[in-house]
Design a protein around this motif. Structure first.
Motif, short mmCIF file in Angstrom:
data_model
loop_
_atom_site.label_atom_id
_atom_site.label_comp_id
_atom_site.label_asym_id
_atom_site.label_seq_id
_atom_site.Cartn_x
_atom_site.Cartn_y
_atom_site.Cartn_z
N GLU A 273 -28.44 -27.16 -15.36
CA GLU A 273 -28.52 -27.68 -14.01
C GLU A 273 -27.37 -27.04 -13.27
O GLU A 273 -26.38 -26.66 -13.89
N GLU A 289 -31.20 -36.06 -16.81
CA GLU A 289 -32.50 -35.40 -16.76
C GLU A 289 -33.60 -36.38 -16.37
O GLU A 289 -34.60 -35.99 -15.74
N TRP A 292 -33.41 -36.30 -12.63
CA TRP A 292 -33.86 -35.02 -12.06
C TRP A 292 -35.36 -34.81 -12.22
O TRP A 292 -35.96 -34.06 -11.46
N ARG A 293 -35.97 -35.48 -13.20
CA ARG A 293 -37.40 -35.28 -13.44
C ARG A 293 -38.25 -36.47 -12.99
O ARG A 293 -39.43 -36.57 -13.32
N ARG A 348 -39.23 -33.73 -5.88
CA ARG A 348 -39.37 -32.86 -7.05
C ARG A 348 -38.80 -31.47 -6.77
O ARG A 348 -38.09 -30.91 -7.60
N LEU A 351 -34.90 -31.62 -6.60
CA LEU A 351 -34.22 -31.84 -7.87
C LEU A 351 -34.55 -30.78 -8.91
O LEU A 351 -33.66 -30.28 -9.60
N GLU A 352 -35.81 -30.42 -9.03
CA GLU A 352 -36.20 -29.51 -10.11
C GLU A 352 -35.74 -28.08 -9.86
O GLU A 352 -35.50 -27.33 -10.82
N LEU A 355 -32.67 -27.09 -11.71
CA LEU A 355 -32.72 -27.02 -13.16
C LEU A 355 -32.99 -25.61 -13.66
O LEU A 355 -33.59 -24.79 -12.95
N GLU A 357 -35.10 -24.65 -15.74
CA GLU A 357 -36.54 -24.40 -15.82
C GLU A 357 -37.17 -24.23 -14.44
O GLU A 357 -38.31 -23.79 -14.32
N CYS A 359 -38.75 -25.15 -10.59
CA CYS A 359 -39.86 -26.01 -10.17
C CYS A 359 -41.13 -25.17 -10.03
O CYS A 359 -41.07 -23.97 -9.74
N ARG A 390 -43.17 -20.13 -11.37
CA ARG A 390 -42.05 -21.06 -11.26
C ARG A 390 -40.95 -20.44 -10.41
O ARG A 390 -40.71 -19.23 -10.45
#
Length: 410
Positions: A273, A289, A292-293, A348, A351-352, A355, A357, A359, A390
């Protein structure tokens, strides 16, 4: 002083949630945040919902006292059980924050955790964290926490330089956080985090590197590094306004972030993050997490926020008002909001995108997709994940994360 609560619709006296919030709950992780609103002194940069003994004097009587706070918070845990009904989920994470949780007796923190275990049960691999100030714990205190079920601890180190700690009004001495890590490891804590702050007035690049080196030398498996934000109404903001200390700028923050990523990455820490690095997937903060998810969590304590199934609510802020509501058999909730599908889509993205990964591009509208294409062309989003659907920030993108998010939200 603490910042204001948001507006919202009233929370029912019994805390009841709409039926749709509980639908499908068994498929979502559940966490608990327990807020301890007490501090020995107020740090100059802090606008969290915390109170010193002086600030509480005469503003809540025995109800505001930390002596019986654990019992009051346990009352809210029991309320949560009633509100969530026959929800079968064991709790996946518990995070005790503040304030300074370790101003309470260690046995009080263990009792608070025990109430969650009794009412809900804990997952076999539950992550149980408490924050701690380095000057407020000793080996016996840590041993009590570990024996009581805590397996992760987060120490507020902030800096290894005395003059930086002084500007922040931190009371521990350099070297004490590192000693705390060793003490926590010695009693069996599996995961240890150190919180650092960069961009403090008067801090140099060398000071920041020294803090990172000291943190790494202590042997944590997680490091959080946050840019100092000067909030209006804080003592630090007043000092800057009076010209007593200088204000750092965004370029300084960017340089310090690059130093942090270089040093931490070189020591085997991976960012997962924007402000958080861990040595492995097991070292990540699972509780954060959940936030965040968009999972479910119940926030217990004055001013704590909760989210269950698209309903977000927050408690009254003052410890006396909080305890008074529970003593009267009422929810301490001050207000709530029912998130629309659009609200949840935007959150989403917000926050994502922060990360590792990223969004899904499928969350973006037409203007957001156009912004994502521009961000990729400008080197703010990684090309590989972009081709797989992504949006993942590059290092440069992390420096400009807030601006990238604003563009993608459209």
């Amino acid at each position: 002083m603490p910042s204001a609560l948001p507006d919202g619709e009233p929370v029912p006296d019994d805390g009841a949630l709409p039926a749709h919030a509980l639908a499908g709950a068994a498929e979502r992780p559940l966490g608990f945040y327990l807020h301890v609103p007490y501090c020995a002194t107020r740090c100059g940069y802090c606008d969290f919902n915390t109170y010193t003994a002086t600030e509480l004097r005469g503003t809540g009587g025995v109800l505001a006292s930390r002596d019986n706070y654990a019992d009051t918070l346990i009352d809210e845990v029991r309320l949560a059980r009633k509100v969530l009904g026959d929800d079968p989920r064991p709790v996946r994470t518990v995070f005790v924050g503040g304030g300074t949780p370790t101003l309470l007796a260690a046995d009080d923190l263990v009792r608070m955790l025990g109430a969650i275990r009794d009412e809900f049960g804990l997952a076999d691999d539950a992550e149980i964290t408490t924050e701690a100030n380095p000057e407020s714990v000793d080996p016996r205190y840590l041993e009590t926490l570990r024996a009581g079920g805590f397996n992760r601890i987060s120490f507020g180190m902030q800096s290894a330089r005395q003059h930086v700690l002084k500007v922040l009004d931190r009371t521990h001495t350099p070297g004490r956080p590192e000693a705390c890590v060793a003490e926590a490891r010695a009693v069996g804590f599996e995961h240890v985090n150190l919180d650092l702050i960069y961009g403090t007035p008067g801090e140099s690049d060398d000071d920041w590197r020294a803090s990172l080196d000291a943190a790494l030398g202590a042997g944590p498996d997680h490091v959080s590094a946050y840019a100092l934000i000067v909030e209006e109404g804080t003592q630090l903001a007043r000092r800057i306004r009076r010209g007593e200390v200088p204000m750092t700028d965004d370029d300084v923050h960017a340089d310090r972030y690059l130093i942090a990523d270089e040093v931490l990455s070189g020591a085997g820490f991976d960012w997962y993050e924007v402000s958080n690095w861990a040595t492995s997937a097991a070292g990540r903060c699972l509780h954060n997490e959940l936030y965040w998810r968009g999972a479910d969590w119940w926030g217990a304590g004055p001013g704590a926020h909760s989210h269950v199934g698209g309903v977000r609510w927050w408690n009254v802020k003052h410890p006396g008002a909080y305890a008074g509501a529970l003593a009267a058999g009422r929810s301490p909730g001050a207000g709530r909001e029912l998130l629309s599908e659009e609200d949840r889509r935007v959150e989403r993205i917000l926050l994502e995108l922060r990360l590792r990964e990223g969004c899904p591009l499928s969350l973006l509208r037409a203007e957001g997709l156009a912004a994502a294409r521009r961000a990729r062309a400008e080197g703010l989003l990684e090309s590989g994940p972009y081709g797989e659907g992504r949006a993942v920030l590059t290092l440069r993108g992390r420096l400009l994360a807030d601006a990238v998010v604003r563009d993608l939200v459209d």
